[in-house]
Design a protein around this motif. Sequence first.
Motif, PDB file in Angstrom:
ATOM      1  N   ALA A  10       0.828  -1.207   0.000  1.00  0.00           N
ATOM      2  CA  ALA A  10       0.000   0.000   0.000  1.00  0.00           C
ATOM      3  C   ALA A  10       0.863   1.259   0.000  1.00  0.00           C
ATOM      4  O   ALA A  10       0.619   2.202  -0.764  1.00  0.00           O
ATOM      5  CB  ALA A  10      -0.946  -0.005   1.199  1.00  0.00           C
ATOM      6  N   GLU A  46      -7.144  -6.223  -3.835  1.00  0.00           N
ATOM      7  CA  GLU A  46      -8.347  -5.399  -3.901  1.00  0.00           C
ATOM      8  C   GLU A  46      -8.151  -4.081  -3.155  1.00  0.00           C
ATOM      9  O   GLU A  46      -8.643  -3.032  -3.584  1.00  0.00           O
ATOM     10  CB  GLU A  46      -9.527  -6.176  -3.322  1.00  0.00           C
ATOM     11  CG  GLU A  46     -10.864  -5.457  -3.429  1.00  0.00           C
ATOM     12  CD  GLU A  46     -11.983  -6.252  -2.779  1.00  0.00           C
ATOM     13  OE1 GLU A  46     -13.033  -6.424  -3.410  1.00  0.00           O
ATOM     14  OE2 GLU A  46     -11.805  -6.701  -1.627  1.00  0.00           O
ATOM     15  N   ALA A  47      -7.428  -4.132  -2.028  1.00  0.00           N
ATOM     16  CA  ALA A  47      -7.185  -2.905  -1.265  1.00  0.00           C
ATOM     17  C   ALA A  47      -6.327  -1.919  -2.069  1.00  0.00           C
ATOM     18  O   ALA A  47      -6.493  -0.703  -1.954  1.00  0.00           O
ATOM     19  CB  ALA A  47      -6.500  -3.251   0.059  1.00  0.00           C
ATOM     20  N   LEU A  48      -5.402  -2.447  -2.889  1.00  0.00           N
ATOM     21  CA  LEU A  48      -4.571  -1.582  -3.722  1.00  0.00           C
ATOM     22  C   LEU A  48      -5.367  -0.959  -4.848  1.00  0.00           C
ATOM     23  O   LEU A  48      -5.135   0.185  -5.236  1.00  0.00           O
ATOM     24  CB  LEU A  48      -3.395  -2.382  -4.298  1.00  0.00           C
ATOM     25  CG  LEU A  48      -2.353  -2.854  -3.293  1.00  0.00           C
ATOM     26  CD1 LEU A  48      -1.351  -3.776  -3.972  1.00  0.00           C
ATOM     27  CD2 LEU A  48      -1.638  -1.670  -2.657  1.00  0.00           C
ATOM     28  N   ASP A  49      -6.296  -1.745  -5.415  1.00  0.00           N
ATOM     29  CA  ASP A  49      -7.107  -1.254  -6.534  1.00  0.00           C
ATOM     30  C   ASP A  49      -8.495  -1.869  -6.436  1.00  0.00           C
ATOM     31  O   ASP A  49      -8.696  -3.015  -6.846  1.00  0.00           O
ATOM     32  CB  ASP A  49      -6.453  -1.629  -7.864  1.00  0.00           C
ATOM     33  CG  ASP A  49      -7.254  -1.124  -9.065  1.00  0.00           C
ATOM     34  OD1 ASP A  49      -8.263  -0.409  -8.849  1.00  0.00           O
ATOM     35  OD2 ASP A  49      -6.877  -1.436 -10.203  1.00  0.00           O
ATOM     36  N   PRO A  50      -9.472  -1.139  -5.886  1.00  0.00           N
ATOM     37  CA  PRO A  50     -10.825  -1.702  -5.734  1.00  0.00           C
ATOM     38  C   PRO A  50     -11.454  -2.131  -7.046  1.00  0.00           C
ATOM     39  O   PRO A  50     -12.379  -2.953  -7.046  1.00  0.00           O
ATOM     40  CB  PRO A  50     -11.617  -0.538  -5.100  1.00  0.00           C
ATOM     41  CG  PRO A  50     -10.583   0.319  -4.445  1.00  0.00           C
ATOM     42  CD  PRO A  50      -9.368   0.206  -5.313  1.00  0.00           C
ATOM     43  N   ARG A  70      -7.579 -10.072  -1.241  1.00  0.00           N
ATOM     44  CA  ARG A  70      -8.010  -8.901  -0.479  1.00  0.00           C
ATOM     45  C   ARG A  70      -6.933  -7.817  -0.501  1.00  0.00           C
ATOM     46  O   ARG A  70      -7.235  -6.620  -0.582  1.00  0.00           O
ATOM     47  CB  ARG A  70      -8.318  -9.302   0.969  1.00  0.00           C
ATOM     48  CG  ARG A  70      -9.583 -10.106   1.158  1.00  0.00           C
ATOM     49  CD  ARG A  70     -10.815  -9.326   0.793  1.00  0.00           C
ATOM     50  NE  ARG A  70     -12.035  -9.991   1.214  1.00  0.00           N
ATOM     51  CZ  ARG A  70     -13.242  -9.751   0.718  1.00  0.00           C
ATOM     52  NH1 ARG A  70     -13.367  -8.835  -0.248  1.00  0.00           N
ATOM     53  NH2 ARG A  70     -14.302 -10.383   1.156  1.00  0.00           N
ATOM     54  N   ARG A  71      -5.657  -8.217  -0.437  1.00  0.00           N
ATOM     55  CA  ARG A  71      -4.577  -7.233  -0.497  1.00  0.00           C
ATOM     56  C   ARG A  71      -4.568  -6.550  -1.867  1.00  0.00           C
ATOM     57  O   ARG A  71      -4.393  -5.333  -1.962  1.00  0.00           O
ATOM     58  CB  ARG A  71      -3.234  -7.907  -0.241  1.00  0.00           C
ATOM     59  CG  ARG A  71      -3.041  -8.420   1.173  1.00  0.00           C
ATOM     60  CD  ARG A  71      -1.674  -9.019   1.355  1.00  0.00           C
ATOM     61  NE  ARG A  71      -0.631  -7.991   1.358  1.00  0.00           N
ATOM     62  CZ  ARG A  71       0.673  -8.265   1.369  1.00  0.00           C
ATOM     63  NH1 ARG A  71       1.083  -9.522   1.346  1.00  0.00           N
ATOM     64  NH2 ARG A  71       1.553  -7.282   1.368  1.00  0.00           N
TER      65      ARG A  71
END
Length: 482
Positions: A198, A255-259, A252-253
């Motif tokens: 992140a 997805e957190a970087l790029d929804p 999930r990691r």
Amino acid sequence: MVAAVAGAVVLGLLALAQGPFGDRFWPQARVHELGMQGEQALSRGHLTAPDGSGARELYEAALAMDPDRIEPRQGLARVATAALARARADLAADRLADAHAHLRLARELSVPREDADTLAAQLREREAALAGIDGLIERATAAHARGDLQQGADSALPLYARVLELQPAHAQVLRGRDDALGALLDAAREDLRQGDFAAAAAAVATARRYDPGHVDLPDTQARFNEELDALRSRAEADLQRGRLDAAVAAWRRLEALDPDDPAAAEGLRRAADAHAAQAARLAADFRFGHATRALDQARALAADAPGVATAEAAIERSRRRYERLQAPAPAGERARRVPQLLRQAAEAEARGDLLTPPGESAYDRLRAAQALAPRDADVRRAIARLLPSARDCFERALSANNLALARRCLDARDALGDTPPTVAAARRRLALRWLAIGDERLAAGQLQPASAALEAARAVDPSVPGLPEFDRRLRTAAAAGR
């Protein structure tokens, strides 16, 4: 008398052409109407508006409905020219924010680059005269020296950017910005070594925003991409090995970087399908508590994943089967019921009722027969025959453009255990067909059917190519029709 009747018919047709009936049967009338509205907005100086009433939006709506029509393109060119003229007037009156806005609109609509660049240079000169360049440079240098690169508006990078907006070739400021971005990207590479994706992503995005051509950016981006690829590979390997929790954590990691990362969304859907398939298998063994927990995990990941609805139906069928098995039928009843169920399954299959309605579909009839006589050769042959029938049903329905039936047959294939790659490929084909129908409806000015086709495509395969572009075209056309 004949002339009067003919005149009345012509007037009636003209009236129809201006209403909803005309929108349906003469879509070009709607395109022409949008062009006229755009011309009126342009004559009033109403160049653009978020509610779709501006000249730009009206011309773009007409172009979305008929991409080959030349008049909307010509209208957009006139809007660009008017925006550039408005920007010049704003500069002359020191309305600098308005000048920037109108210049941006002119550039977006492809005004001649030389004209736009000339005005932009004049605008920067005027802003520099008003801003106090030397003071900005002193503040930027001090912030850089204390290591404050990007914490706020008084940090080094924002101040350097402010100066370069006014004087793009300022050598001292260019060197300062280059050094600051080099330090930022050094920190990003250290973050990657520590596994802090992140922080690294934020640093790379900041560097790209301030200087997309920075010398250290390609190497840092390459390292970042390599780490993301490695994370995706680990997630894929974990999924294949059945280590669903580890796969989900990796996605999930991502997805957190790029929804909006389609790979992460697809990975989570596949994990949901895997949990749902596990739930169905557990229910088939009558382990309903474990099956319910697995289904809850699937819903938490992607409630709309195809496997979730299939697993829900499978669990319900297993519960009914379990209840029937608790009260075994006499041998004579089994001998009578099994042929009857096979006959009913064949009749349901002939009707195309492979999966629905519940309890009366071919699939449910065969499962009931299997519960009564699990080793019966006729029962096994019927079950083995049903999957090819579901595949044939899908192909026939798709060829006939009966897309609702094709979707039901596809769901049956999924429930009967067709391979995931095969089902995914069929979903892609069905979604593309829905998009093609939506494009035809939009070109005809039929916005509601076009929207329904879009939603059908999204429900079948949310990642189908072309879906975001068609969605934007449809929204543009709909905004102009409000």
